[in-house]
Design a protein around this motif. Structure first.
Motif, short mmCIF file in Angstrom:
data_model
loop_
_atom_site.label_atom_id
_atom_site.label_comp_id
_atom_site.label_asym_id
_atom_site.label_seq_id
_atom_site.Cartn_x
_atom_site.Cartn_y
_atom_site.Cartn_z
N ALA A 15 -4.37 18.88 65.26
CA ALA A 15 -3.50 19.88 63.92
C ALA A 15 -4.29 18.45 62.84
CB ALA A 15 -2.69 20.03 64.59
N LYS A 16 -4.22 17.41 63.01
CA LYS A 16 -4.18 16.42 62.19
C LYS A 16 -5.83 16.55 61.67
CE LYS A 16 -1.06 13.13 62.23
NZ LYS A 16 -0.68 11.98 63.04
N MET A 17 -6.62 16.93 61.82
CA MET A 17 -8.10 17.30 61.98
C MET A 17 -8.76 17.93 61.43
SD MET A 17 -10.05 15.05 65.23
CE MET A 17 -11.87 15.81 64.86
N ARG A 18 -7.75 19.23 61.80
CA ARG A 18 -8.06 20.13 61.46
C ARG A 18 -7.48 20.62 60.42
NH1 ARG A 18 -9.78 25.19 64.00
NH2 ARG A 18 -8.80 24.17 65.88
N ALA A 19 -6.32 19.93 59.53
CA ALA A 19 -6.11 20.25 58.36
C ALA A 19 -7.16 19.38 57.21
CB ALA A 19 -4.45 19.40 58.42
N ALA A 20 -7.39 18.23 58.25
CA ALA A 20 -8.56 17.10 56.90
C ALA A 20 -9.53 18.02 56.71
CB ALA A 20 -8.07 16.19 57.89
N ALA A 21 -10.12 18.76 57.47
CA ALA A 21 -11.36 19.82 58.02
C ALA A 21 -10.98 20.62 57.08
CB ALA A 21 -12.19 19.97 58.74
N HIS A 22 -10.33 20.77 56.85
CA HIS A 22 -9.36 22.58 55.92
C HIS A 22 -9.61 22.08 54.29
CE1 HIS A 22 -7.81 25.89 53.78
NE2 HIS A 22 -6.81 24.48 52.65
N ALA A 24 -11.32 19.18 53.15
CA ALA A 24 -13.07 18.21 53.20
C ALA A 24 -12.95 19.60 52.86
CB ALA A 24 -13.51 17.93 54.43
N THR A 25 -13.30 20.57 53.70
CA THR A 25 -14.21 21.62 52.85
C THR A 25 -13.39 22.79 51.44
OG1 THR A 25 -12.77 23.23 54.52
CG2 THR A 25 -14.60 22.98 55.83
N ALA A 26 -12.30 22.63 52.04
CA ALA A 26 -12.16 22.98 50.02
C ALA A 26 -11.98 22.32 49.00
CB ALA A 26 -10.84 22.81 50.22
N LEU A 27 -12.55 21.29 49.03
CA LEU A 27 -13.29 20.41 48.38
C LEU A 27 -15.36 20.69 47.81
CD1 LEU A 27 -13.50 18.13 45.98
CD2 LEU A 27 -13.62 16.38 48.50
N LEU A 28 -15.31 20.62 49.55
CA LEU A 28 -16.95 21.20 49.45
C LEU A 28 -17.29 22.17 48.88
CD1 LEU A 28 -18.41 19.41 52.55
CD2 LEU A 28 -18.33 18.53 50.33
N ARG A 29 -16.69 23.23 48.77
CA ARG A 29 -16.72 24.95 48.41
C ARG A 29 -16.25 23.97 46.60
NH1 ARG A 29 -12.44 26.89 51.20
NH2 ARG A 29 -13.46 26.88 53.25
N VAL A 30 -15.49 23.56 46.17
CA VAL A 30 -15.58 23.44 44.96
C VAL A 30 -16.56 22.60 44.32
CG1 VAL A 30 -13.87 21.88 42.68
CG2 VAL A 30 -13.11 23.13 45.01
N LEU A 31 -17.15 21.92 44.71
CA LEU A 31 -18.62 21.00 44.59
C LEU A 31 -19.34 21.71 44.12
CD1 LEU A 31 -17.54 17.47 46.23
CD2 LEU A 31 -16.85 18.19 43.94
N ALA A 32 -19.56 22.60 45.31
CA ALA A 32 -20.70 24.08 45.50
C ALA A 32 -21.31 24.20 44.04
CB ALA A 32 -20.25 24.62 46.69
N ASN A 33 -20.55 24.19 43.65
CA ASN A 33 -21.25 24.53 42.09
C ASN A 33 -22.01 23.35 40.87
OD1 ASN A 33 -20.26 24.97 38.41
ND2 ASN A 33 -20.20 27.09 39.89
N GLU A 34 -22.67 23.90 40.67
CA GLU A 34 -23.48 22.78 39.79
C GLU A 34 -23.06 22.29 38.55
OE1 GLU A 34 -28.09 22.46 37.86
OE2 GLU A 34 -27.62 23.22 39.44
#
Length: 110
Positions: A15-22, A24-34
């Motif tokens: 559960a903690k890993m899933r929350a951390a992955a969530h 991380a992916t939210a941050l990466l989505r934001v960073l995916a814009n140049e």
């Protein structure tokens, strides 16, 4: 040795890993814009005004405002008003760590 490794894997809190992955992916989505990535990279050197960011990155005002709005909404930047100027800074030390890692991997050493 294999048994000990299996025990440590079993003790991982999924559960903690899933929350951390969530997160991380939210941050990466934001960073995916140049443009957003460039804005955040400029802010790693300290807070910047909207005018400074516009000049440094040659991003037109409508795009700049839109992308800064996304960064604010996502909680990645803080703002400070001084008179008519608004200053932006990176809000989270984790984001700075990620940006520094990206810089080390992708920015040429001159």
């Amino acid at each position: 040795m294999t048994e000990g490794m299996n025990e440590s894997k079993a003790s991982i809190d999924v559960a903690k890993m899933r929350a951390a992955a969530h997160g991380a992916t939210a941050l990466l989505r934001v960073l995916a814009n140049e443009d957003r990535l460039l804005l955040l990279c400029q802010m790693t050197e300290g807070e910047k005004s909207v005018g400074e960011l516009e000049t440094l990155l040659d991003i037109r005002q409508p795009t700049l405002s839109q992308q800064l709005g996304v960064l604010r909404t996502e909680g990645l930047v803080t703002t400070r008003r001084e008179g008519k100027r608004i200053y932006y800074a990176v809000a989270d030390p984790k984001v700075l760590s990620v940006l520094n890692a990206f810089y080390g991997l992708f920015c040429p050493k001159d």
